[in-house]
Design a protein around this motif. Structure first.
Motif, PDB file in Angstrom:
ATOM      1  N   HIS A  64      59.740   4.380  48.442  1.00  0.00           N
ATOM      2  CA  HIS A  64      60.843   4.293  47.479  1.00  0.00           C
ATOM      3  C   HIS A  64      61.450   2.898  47.375  1.00  0.00           C
ATOM      4  O   HIS A  64      62.055   2.568  46.356  1.00  0.00           O
ATOM      5  CB  HIS A  64      61.896   5.365  47.757  1.00  0.00           C
ATOM      6  CG  HIS A  64      61.399   6.723  47.381  1.00  0.00           C
ATOM      7  ND1 HIS A  64      61.221   7.107  46.073  1.00  0.00           N
ATOM      8  CD2 HIS A  64      60.968   7.755  48.131  1.00  0.00           C
ATOM      9  CE1 HIS A  64      60.727   8.326  46.035  1.00  0.00           C
ATOM     10  NE2 HIS A  64      60.557   8.743  47.267  1.00  0.00           N
ATOM     11  N   LYS A  65      61.254   2.047  48.378  1.00  0.00           N
ATOM     12  CA  LYS A  65      61.696   0.656  48.262  1.00  0.00           C
ATOM     13  C   LYS A  65      60.880  -0.076  47.199  1.00  0.00           C
ATOM     14  O   LYS A  65      61.280  -1.139  46.740  1.00  0.00           O
ATOM     15  CB  LYS A  65      61.537  -0.075  49.592  1.00  0.00           C
ATOM     16  CG  LYS A  65      62.584   0.276  50.617  1.00  0.00           C
ATOM     17  CD  LYS A  65      62.393  -0.588  51.851  1.00  0.00           C
ATOM     18  CE  LYS A  65      63.426  -0.252  52.908  1.00  0.00           C
ATOM     19  NZ  LYS A  65      63.216  -1.044  54.130  1.00  0.00           N
ATOM     20  N   ASP A  66      59.745   0.489  46.817  1.00  0.00           N
ATOM     21  CA  ASP A  66      58.855  -0.132  45.844  1.00  0.00           C
ATOM     22  C   ASP A  66      59.004   0.463  44.446  1.00  0.00           C
ATOM     23  O   ASP A  66      58.101   0.333  43.609  1.00  0.00           O
ATOM     24  CB  ASP A  66      57.401  -0.012  46.317  1.00  0.00           C
ATOM     25  CG  ASP A  66      57.158  -0.702  47.648  1.00  0.00           C
ATOM     26  OD1 ASP A  66      57.877  -1.669  47.956  1.00  0.00           O
ATOM     27  OD2 ASP A  66      56.246  -0.272  48.384  1.00  0.00           O
ATOM     28  N   ASP A  67      60.139   1.097  44.158  1.00  0.00           N
ATOM     29  CA  ASP A  67      60.353   1.688  42.831  1.00  0.00           C
ATOM     30  C   ASP A  67      60.161   0.676  41.711  1.00  0.00           C
ATOM     31  O   ASP A  67      59.615   0.998  40.653  1.00  0.00           O
ATOM     32  CB  ASP A  67      61.757   2.286  42.721  1.00  0.00           C
ATOM     33  CG  ASP A  67      61.839   3.717  43.240  1.00  0.00           C
ATOM     34  OD1 ASP A  67      60.788   4.319  43.526  1.00  0.00           O
ATOM     35  OD2 ASP A  67      62.976   4.231  43.358  1.00  0.00           O
ATOM     36  N   ALA A  68      60.599  -0.567  41.924  1.00  0.00           N
ATOM     37  CA  ALA A  68      60.451  -1.589  40.879  1.00  0.00           C
ATOM     38  C   ALA A  68      58.979  -1.836  40.567  1.00  0.00           C
ATOM     39  O   ALA A  68      58.625  -2.132  39.416  1.00  0.00           O
ATOM     40  CB  ALA A  68      61.137  -2.882  41.305  1.00  0.00           C
ATOM     41  N   SER A  69      58.122  -1.699  41.568  1.00  0.00           N
ATOM     42  CA  SER A  69      56.686  -1.888  41.334  1.00  0.00           C
ATOM     43  C   SER A  69      56.107  -0.775  40.475  1.00  0.00           C
ATOM     44  O   SER A  69      55.148  -0.999  39.731  1.00  0.00           O
ATOM     45  CB  SER A  69      55.934  -1.979  42.661  1.00  0.00           C
ATOM     46  OG  SER A  69      56.256  -3.178  43.312  1.00  0.00           O
ATOM     47  N   VAL A  70      56.658   0.418  40.573  1.00  0.00           N
ATOM     48  CA  VAL A  70      56.203   1.518  39.719  1.00  0.00           C
ATOM     49  C   VAL A  70      56.511   1.174  38.260  1.00  0.00           C
ATOM     50  O   VAL A  70      55.668   1.353  37.380  1.00  0.00           O
ATOM     51  CB  VAL A  70      56.838   2.855  40.144  1.00  0.00           C
ATOM     52  CG1 VAL A  70      56.429   3.972  39.201  1.00  0.00           C
ATOM     53  CG2 VAL A  70      56.467   3.195  41.583  1.00  0.00           C
ATOM     54  N   ASP A  71      57.708   0.649  38.018  1.00  0.00           N
ATOM     55  CA  ASP A  71      58.065   0.221  36.661  1.00  0.00           C
ATOM     56  C   ASP A  71      57.167  -0.931  36.213  1.00  0.00           C
ATOM     57  O   ASP A  71      56.701  -0.960  35.071  1.00  0.00           O
ATOM     58  CB  ASP A  71      59.531  -0.221  36.607  1.00  0.00           C
ATOM     59  CG  ASP A  71      60.497   0.922  36.884  1.00  0.00           C
ATOM     60  OD1 ASP A  71      60.129   2.093  36.641  1.00  0.00           O
ATOM     61  OD2 ASP A  71      61.620   0.643  37.341  1.00  0.00           O
ATOM     62  N   GLY A  72      56.912  -1.882  37.124  1.00  0.00           N
ATOM     63  CA  GLY A  72      56.052  -3.015  36.804  1.00  0.00           C
ATOM     64  C   GLY A  72      54.638  -2.586  36.462  1.00  0.00           C
ATOM     65  O   GLY A  72      53.999  -3.154  35.561  1.00  0.00           O
ATOM     66  N   LEU A  73      54.136  -1.590  37.176  1.00  0.00           N
ATOM     67  CA  LEU A  73      52.805  -1.051  36.912  1.00  0.00           C
ATOM     68  C   LEU A  73      52.722  -0.512  35.488  1.00  0.00           C
ATOM     69  O   LEU A  73      51.795  -0.820  34.741  1.00  0.00           O
ATOM     70  CB  LEU A  73      52.493   0.039  37.930  1.00  0.00           C
ATOM     71  CG  LEU A  73      51.169   0.762  37.823  1.00  0.00           C
ATOM     72  CD1 LEU A  73      50.026  -0.184  38.174  1.00  0.00           C
ATOM     73  CD2 LEU A  73      51.151   1.956  38.757  1.00  0.00           C
ATOM     74  N   ALA A  74      53.705   0.277  35.109  1.00  0.00           N
ATOM     75  CA  ALA A  74      53.739   0.824  33.748  1.00  0.00           C
ATOM     76  C   ALA A  74      53.809  -0.303  32.718  1.00  0.00           C
ATOM     77  O   ALA A  74      53.149  -0.242  31.676  1.00  0.00           O
ATOM     78  CB  ALA A  74      54.917   1.770  33.588  1.00  0.00           C
ATOM     79  N   ASN A  75      54.563  -1.348  33.023  1.00  0.00           N
ATOM     80  CA  ASN A  75      54.721  -2.459  32.073  1.00  0.00           C
ATOM     81  C   ASN A  75      53.432  -3.254  31.875  1.00  0.00           C
ATOM     82  O   ASN A  75      53.084  -3.589  30.746  1.00  0.00           O
ATOM     83  CB  ASN A  75      55.842  -3.397  32.525  1.00  0.00           C
ATOM     84  CG  ASN A  75      57.211  -2.757  32.388  1.00  0.00           C
ATOM     85  OD1 ASN A  75      57.399  -1.832  31.613  1.00  0.00           O
ATOM     86  ND2 ASN A  75      58.166  -3.242  33.163  1.00  0.00           N
ATOM     87  N   ILE A  76      52.727  -3.566  32.978  1.00  0.00           N
ATOM     88  CA  ILE A  76      51.514  -4.370  32.791  1.00  0.00           C
ATOM     89  C   ILE A  76      50.421  -3.563  32.084  1.00  0.00           C
ATOM     90  O   ILE A  76      49.643  -4.126  31.321  1.00  0.00           O
ATOM     91  CB  ILE A  76      50.977  -5.011  34.092  1.00  0.00           C
ATOM     92  CG1 ILE A  76      50.466  -3.985  35.083  1.00  0.00           C
ATOM     93  CG2 ILE A  76      51.983  -5.930  34.703  1.00  0.00           C
ATOM     94  CD1 ILE A  76      49.650  -4.600  36.220  1.00  0.00           C
ATOM     95  N   LEU A  77      50.397  -2.260  32.314  1.00  0.00           N
ATOM     96  CA  LEU A  77      49.408  -1.432  31.623  1.00  0.00           C
ATOM     97  C   LEU A  77      49.755  -1.287  30.147  1.00  0.00           C
ATOM     98  O   LEU A  77      48.867  -1.335  29.287  1.00  0.00           O
ATOM     99  CB  LEU A  77      49.285  -0.071  32.301  1.00  0.00           C
ATOM    100  CG  LEU A  77      48.681  -0.092  33.705  1.00  0.00           C
ATOM    101  CD1 LEU A  77      48.729   1.295  34.325  1.00  0.00           C
ATOM    102  CD2 LEU A  77      47.259  -0.634  33.679  1.00  0.00           C
TER     103      LEU A  77
END
Length: 163
Positions: free
Chosen positions: A14-27
Motif C-alpha cells: 500500500h505504500k506503493d499506491d502512487a505506482s498503481v496510478d503511474g502504471l495506469a497512466n503510462i499504459l
C-alpha cells in the motif's frame, strides 16, 4: 491504435499506491486502459485493519472475488514488496485461480530488488517499468527482465534458463 481494455488485479504494497496510478497512466499513454479490481485502503479504513476489526477471512474472501473478475494479475515490485505477506498470498491465490501473473518493477529501481517468494515461483512475466514491455506481457508474450529492462534468466524448477 484503438484503445485496449484489460481487467486486472494489481497486487502491491500500500505504500506503493502512487505506482498503481503511474502504471495506469503510462499504459493509457499507449492507448491501453486497465480496470483495476484491487483493494486500495482509504485512510479511514486503515485504522480498522490495523486494529484487526476486519478478519483475515473476510479480506481473503473479498480478494478472491476481485481476482476472479480479473483476467490477469499485475504485481508491482517495490523495495519492500517481498516483505508483504498479503502480496505473497495474493500471488499464490492468483496461481491457484489460473491467472497469468506479471511482475512489474516500480519506476526508478536500478539495483537488484528482492522478489516475493511466490512471484519467483509463479510469474508468467517480470518486466521493467516500460509501457511496451508491460503491454507485451499483458498480451501473453512471456518475458523476464531486470528492473532496468535488460534480460533476466527465469528460474524453472531449480534450473536457470534465459528466455
Amino acid at each position: 491504435m484503438s484503445d485496449v481494455i484489460k481487467n486486472v488485479f494489481v497486487s502491491h504494497h500500500h505504500k506503493d499506491d502512487a505506482s498503481v496510478d503511474g502504471l495506469a497512466n503510462i499504459l493509457s499513454s499507449k492507448g491501453y486502459q486497465i480496470r483495476n479490481s484491487s483493494i486500495r485502503v482509504k485512510p479511514e479504513n486503515q485504522q480498522r485493519l490495523d486494529q484487526k476489526r476486519i478478519s483475515d477471512r473476510t479480506i481473503e474472501r473479498l480478494l478472491r472475488m476481485k481476482m476472479r473478475w480479473a483476467s490477469q494479475v499485475i504485481v508491482v515490485i517495490g523495495k519492500e514488496t517481498h516483505t508483504r505477506s498479503w502480496v505473497d498470498w495474493e500471488i499464490k491465490v492468483a496461481h491457484q485461480l489460473g491467472k497469468p501473473i506479471i511482475g512489474v518493477f516500480e519506476n526508478g529501481l536500478k539495483d537488484q530488488v528482492k522478489i516475493p517468494k511466490n512471484l519467483e515461483k509463479y510469474a508468467t512475466s517480470r518486466v521493467g517499468w516500460r509501457a511496451d514491455s508491460i503491454i507485451d506481457a499483458l498480451s501473453g508474450n512471456s518475458q523476464f527482465q531486470e528492473p532496468d529492462g535488460s534480460p533476466s534468466p527465469k528460474k524453472l524448477n531449480g534450473v536457470n534458463t534465459v528466455c
